[in-house]
Write a protein that holds these residues in place. Sequence first.
Motif, PDB file in Angstrom:
ATOM      1  N   ASP A  66      46.623  41.106  17.028  1.00  0.00           N
ATOM      2  CA  ASP A  66      45.396  40.315  16.940  1.00  0.00           C
ATOM      3  C   ASP A  66      45.086  39.642  18.269  1.00  0.00           C
ATOM      4  O   ASP A  66      43.916  39.456  18.632  1.00  0.00           O
ATOM      5  N   TRP A  67      46.120  39.244  18.985  1.00  0.00           N
ATOM      6  CA  TRP A  67      45.924  38.665  20.320  1.00  0.00           C
ATOM      7  C   TRP A  67      45.515  39.738  21.333  1.00  0.00           C
ATOM      8  O   TRP A  67      44.897  39.435  22.346  1.00  0.00           O
ATOM      9  N   LEU A  68      45.896  40.966  21.044  1.00  0.00           N
ATOM     10  CA  LEU A  68      45.656  42.065  21.982  1.00  0.00           C
ATOM     11  C   LEU A  68      44.507  42.966  21.553  1.00  0.00           C
ATOM     12  O   LEU A  68      44.350  44.073  22.072  1.00  0.00           O
ATOM     13  N   LYS A  69      43.699  42.486  20.620  1.00  0.00           N
ATOM     14  CA  LYS A  69      42.587  43.296  20.129  1.00  0.00           C
ATOM     15  C   LYS A  69      41.548  43.513  21.229  1.00  0.00           C
ATOM     16  O   LYS A  69      41.593  42.876  22.292  1.00  0.00           O
ATOM     17  N   LYS A  70      40.610  44.392  20.958  1.00  0.00           N
ATOM     18  CA  LYS A  70      39.549  44.684  21.920  1.00  0.00           C
ATOM     19  C   LYS A  70      38.787  43.412  22.270  1.00  0.00           C
ATOM     20  O   LYS A  70      38.409  42.638  21.389  1.00  0.00           O
ATOM     21  N   SER A  71      38.565  43.202  23.540  1.00  0.00           N
ATOM     22  CA  SER A  71      37.913  41.978  24.006  1.00  0.00           C
ATOM     23  C   SER A  71      36.422  41.971  23.691  1.00  0.00           C
ATOM     24  O   SER A  71      35.761  43.017  23.726  1.00  0.00           O
ATOM     25  N   LYS A  72      35.897  40.787  23.382  1.00  0.00           N
ATOM     26  CA  LYS A  72      34.456  40.638  23.250  1.00  0.00           C
ATOM     27  C   LYS A  72      33.843  40.723  24.650  1.00  0.00           C
ATOM     28  O   LYS A  72      34.425  40.230  25.626  1.00  0.00           O
ATOM     29  N   PRO A  73      32.675  41.361  24.783  1.00  0.00           N
ATOM     30  CA  PRO A  73      32.046  41.495  26.105  1.00  0.00           C
ATOM     31  C   PRO A  73      31.802  40.127  26.744  1.00  0.00           C
ATOM     32  O   PRO A  73      31.321  39.202  26.095  1.00  0.00           O
ATOM     33  N   SER A  74      32.169  40.018  28.013  1.00  0.00           N
ATOM     34  CA  SER A  74      31.944  38.760  28.730  1.00  0.00           C
ATOM     35  C   SER A  74      31.956  39.030  30.232  1.00  0.00           C
ATOM     36  O   SER A  74      33.004  39.292  30.822  1.00  0.00           O
ATOM     37  N   LYS A  75      30.786  38.985  30.842  1.00  0.00           N
ATOM     38  CA  LYS A  75      30.688  39.209  32.287  1.00  0.00           C
ATOM     39  C   LYS A  75      31.461  38.134  33.051  1.00  0.00           C
ATOM     40  O   LYS A  75      32.072  38.404  34.082  1.00  0.00           O
ATOM     41  N   LEU A  76      31.424  36.901  32.518  1.00  0.00           N
ATOM     42  CA  LEU A  76      32.144  35.806  33.169  1.00  0.00           C
ATOM     43  C   LEU A  76      33.641  36.097  33.201  1.00  0.00           C
ATOM     44  O   LEU A  76      34.296  35.902  34.231  1.00  0.00           O
ATOM     45  N   SER A  77      34.190  36.568  32.092  1.00  0.00           N
ATOM     46  CA  SER A  77      35.624  36.841  32.010  1.00  0.00           C
ATOM     47  C   SER A  77      36.046  37.953  32.958  1.00  0.00           C
ATOM     48  O   SER A  77      37.074  37.865  33.624  1.00  0.00           O
ATOM     49  N   ILE A  78      35.235  39.006  33.031  1.00  0.00           N
ATOM     50  CA  ILE A  78      35.551  40.107  33.944  1.00  0.00           C
ATOM     51  C   ILE A  78      35.498  39.626  35.386  1.00  0.00           C
ATOM     52  O   ILE A  78      36.358  39.969  36.209  1.00  0.00           O
ATOM     53  N   SER A  79      34.509  38.809  35.694  1.00  0.00           N
ATOM     54  CA  SER A  79      34.375  38.278  37.057  1.00  0.00           C
ATOM     55  C   SER A  79      35.570  37.399  37.421  1.00  0.00           C
ATOM     56  O   SER A  79      36.129  37.505  38.521  1.00  0.00           O
ATOM     57  N   LEU A  80      35.975  36.519  36.494  1.00  0.00           N
ATOM     58  CA  LEU A  80      37.119  35.642  36.744  1.00  0.00           C
ATOM     59  C   LEU A  80      38.406  36.451  36.871  1.00  0.00           C
ATOM     60  O   LEU A  80      39.263  36.149  37.702  1.00  0.00           O
ATOM     61  N   THR A  81      38.534  37.482  36.040  1.00  0.00           N
ATOM     62  CA  THR A  81      39.714  38.343  36.092  1.00  0.00           C
ATOM     63  C   THR A  81      39.883  38.953  37.474  1.00  0.00           C
ATOM     64  O   THR A  81      40.965  38.908  38.071  1.00  0.00           O
ATOM     65  N   LEU A  82      38.813  39.530  37.975  1.00  0.00           N
ATOM     66  CA  LEU A  82      38.870  40.206  39.272  1.00  0.00           C
ATOM     67  C   LEU A  82      38.986  39.213  40.428  1.00  0.00           C
ATOM     68  O   LEU A  82      39.761  39.424  41.362  1.00  0.00           O
TER      69      LEU A  82
END
Length: 217
Positions: A66-82
């Motif tokens: 459940d913690w590793l389920k498919k992520s909800k779309p989030s441009k902010l999260s992808i930007s912060l990740t990178l």
Amino acid sequence: MSIEISKSKRIAVLLTPPLIILIGYVTASIFSRFLNEWAWIPLALIYWTSLTCCIIYFKGEKRVKDWLKKSKPSKLSISLTLLFGLFPMSVLVMNYHLFDSAIIIILWIVFALVNPLFEELYWRGLLLDAAIKWFPKWISVGYSTLFFILSHPLMWGVFSIANNHYHVFITLFLLGIVWSVIYFKTESLRWAIFSHFLVDVGIMTVPVFLNIYVPPM
């Protein structure tokens, strides 16, 4: 996102960070007496085991997947990740020549693959879920991040010079907040784990543990 567990277990979850850090400190102190910097290996194994025990015992009805389920779309999260994941790569680029041993390279890669999963499941998954049931998000994030920061000088810092550097505290403070935000935004730990992996690769964890690389003071 909250964990369906009893009140007593939720309190116990919130009390586990200092216990885990204490176990890590004792482990590092004992093994560093005869293994020196190589004490990072037994420390990592016992640390990951401690995190696993907490996750298994306290997760309640929540499943790891459940913690590793498919992520909800989030441009902010992808930007912060990178942004925060790739920034430390400058350290690797400037110091790649320090990898003069195949064993160190293998251990570095293995650590970078394994550590983010255990740490994110505990610090951002289990602990945040338990805290947010009672406290506002900012307090929950602050609590998780505080002990996440302390775990580095009090455990890895027993033998690693870099883990006592004030730059590390600032970096960990930012990362703890960013990875928490990513978790809240995506309702999954996938991007946080990936970002954590990039950071562990970029900061050259194993050479840092072995004091092969020590950042300028």
